[in-house]
Design a protein around this motif. Sequence first.
Motif, PDB file in Angstrom:
ATOM      1  N   ASN A 151       6.452   0.211  -6.138  1.00 18.63           N
ATOM      2  CA  ASN A 151       5.530  -0.246  -5.102  1.00 18.63           C
ATOM      3  C   ASN A 151       4.341   0.721  -5.005  1.00 18.63           C
ATOM      4  O   ASN A 151       4.466   1.906  -5.323  1.00 18.63           O
ATOM      5  N   ASN A 152       3.206   0.174  -4.569  1.00 25.96           N
ATOM      6  CA  ASN A 152       2.017   0.981  -4.273  1.00 25.96           C
ATOM      7  C   ASN A 152       1.592   1.867  -5.449  1.00 25.96           C
ATOM      8  O   ASN A 152       1.257   3.043  -5.281  1.00 25.96           O
ATOM      9  N   ALA A 153       1.584   1.302  -6.639  1.00 23.24           N
ATOM     10  CA  ALA A 153       1.209   2.078  -7.825  1.00 23.24           C
ATOM     11  C   ALA A 153      -0.233   2.560  -7.752  1.00 23.24           C
ATOM     12  O   ALA A 153      -0.558   3.628  -8.282  1.00 23.24           O
ATOM     13  N   ASP A 154      -1.103   1.794  -7.083  1.00 27.18           N
ATOM     14  CA  ASP A 154      -2.510   2.176  -7.011  1.00 27.18           C
ATOM     15  C   ASP A 154      -2.758   3.319  -6.038  1.00 27.18           C
ATOM     16  O   ASP A 154      -3.884   3.802  -5.919  1.00 27.18           O
ATOM     17  N   GLU A 155      -1.710   3.766  -5.342  1.00 28.20           N
ATOM     18  CA  GLU A 155      -1.840   4.880  -4.408  1.00 28.20           C
ATOM     19  C   GLU A 155      -1.319   6.194  -4.985  1.00 28.20           C
ATOM     20  O   GLU A 155      -1.157   7.174  -4.260  1.00 28.20           O
ATOM     21  N   GLY A 160      -5.082  -2.500  -6.267  1.00 27.13           N
ATOM     22  CA  GLY A 160      -4.233  -3.668  -6.051  1.00 27.13           C
ATOM     23  C   GLY A 160      -2.994  -3.678  -6.917  1.00 27.13           C
ATOM     24  O   GLY A 160      -2.126  -4.547  -6.754  1.00 27.13           O
ATOM     25  N   ALA A 161      -2.876  -2.722  -7.850  1.00 27.84           N
ATOM     26  CA  ALA A 161      -1.679  -2.641  -8.683  1.00 27.84           C
ATOM     27  C   ALA A 161      -0.483  -2.230  -7.827  1.00 27.84           C
ATOM     28  O   ALA A 161      -0.565  -1.287  -7.036  1.00 27.84           O
ATOM     29  N   ALA A 162       0.611  -2.930  -7.980  1.00 26.23           N
ATOM     30  CA  ALA A 162       1.801  -2.660  -7.166  1.00 26.23           C
ATOM     31  C   ALA A 162       2.865  -1.888  -7.942  1.00 26.23           C
ATOM     32  O   ALA A 162       3.454  -0.947  -7.432  1.00 26.23           O
ATOM     33  N   ILE A 202       1.374  -2.253 -16.125  1.00 26.69           N
ATOM     34  CA  ILE A 202       0.953  -2.350 -14.734  1.00 26.69           C
ATOM     35  C   ILE A 202       1.082  -3.799 -14.282  1.00 26.69           C
ATOM     36  O   ILE A 202       0.749  -4.724 -15.025  1.00 26.69           O
ATOM     37  N   SER A 203       1.568  -3.982 -13.060  1.00 28.43           N
ATOM     38  CA  SER A 203       1.706  -5.321 -12.495  1.00 28.43           C
ATOM     39  C   SER A 203       1.195  -5.335 -11.063  1.00 28.43           C
ATOM     40  O   SER A 203       1.275  -4.336 -10.355  1.00 28.43           O
ATOM     41  N   ARG A 204       0.695  -6.475 -10.626  1.00 27.53           N
ATOM     42  CA  ARG A 204       0.281  -6.646  -9.238  1.00 27.53           C
ATOM     43  C   ARG A 204       1.442  -7.069  -8.352  1.00 27.53           C
ATOM     44  O   ARG A 204       1.288  -7.214  -7.142  1.00 27.53           O
ATOM     45  N   VAL A 205       2.612  -7.288  -8.949  1.00 29.17           N
ATOM     46  CA  VAL A 205       3.790  -7.734  -8.205  1.00 29.17           C
ATOM     47  C   VAL A 205       4.677  -6.539  -7.883  1.00 29.17           C
ATOM     48  O   VAL A 205       5.024  -5.774  -8.783  1.00 29.17           O
TER      49      VAL A 205
END
Length: 246
Positions: free
Chosen positions: A173-177, A186-188, A215-218
């Motif tokens: 979760n929250n890969a873009d952070e 927005g990448a999750a 990388i996934s947005r899900v």
Amino acid sequence: MASQIDLSAFRFTLGIPGFDESNLPRVIGIVCGLLLGLNHILSQNSGTPAQLRSEAVGFVLASIAVCLPFAGKLLKGTSVSRPQDFPADCRQVFLMSENLSIDDKEDLAWGSYALLRNTISMSVLIFHSEVLCARGFWDMPTEASNDDIFNLFKGKIEQLGLSHLTTTLYFANNADEQGWEIIPKGAASLLVQPFNCRILSDENTTNSGGFVLLISRVPQAYGDKERAWVAALADKFKNIRDTRSE
């Protein structure tokens, strides 16, 4: 000699643009149901009991086939609707190192396609001492040249120390952070799967500098089965190297 990709690592694809192969059972079920209905309507008589039972079984099987894609996605634990709304500020790229043989480029093209197509991924990066292939949507300046993109990737990889990973790195979760500048907003989910690791001793493992990054947005896009499949496919790239690193 370039390594040969083991086709057993690939999942079945038809290669039809715009068609989601996961819906194939649904299409087959609908077609079979329509044919059964048409056959029943065109029959000159009401049919024997055996024929009616066969038609009933056929309709049941067709109904199961129609429901299979939905049930499969539920069991997989991912969203039923596959998101396709990629970030507008991202750049879609498909780059491969020029210092590769034709066979290696073909292996990377098919491998990167399989990784994107058979996982809920928007981006893939394959690295082995050098950037071998980058494909999908990345947070890159639109004016950046191919060489600029390769250099940017390599600089960030060296900064993050990804080429030294010996175990799987997974942010569900929250890969873009995570503070990785190359990761699209927005990448999750983010998965980094190292390959070509050597066990030196019971407590010491080294990596020759190879990994696959997805990388996934899900959120929670890569379950146990997906990570095992990615690891199996990533291992097929262990003999592919940029000639500059030799």
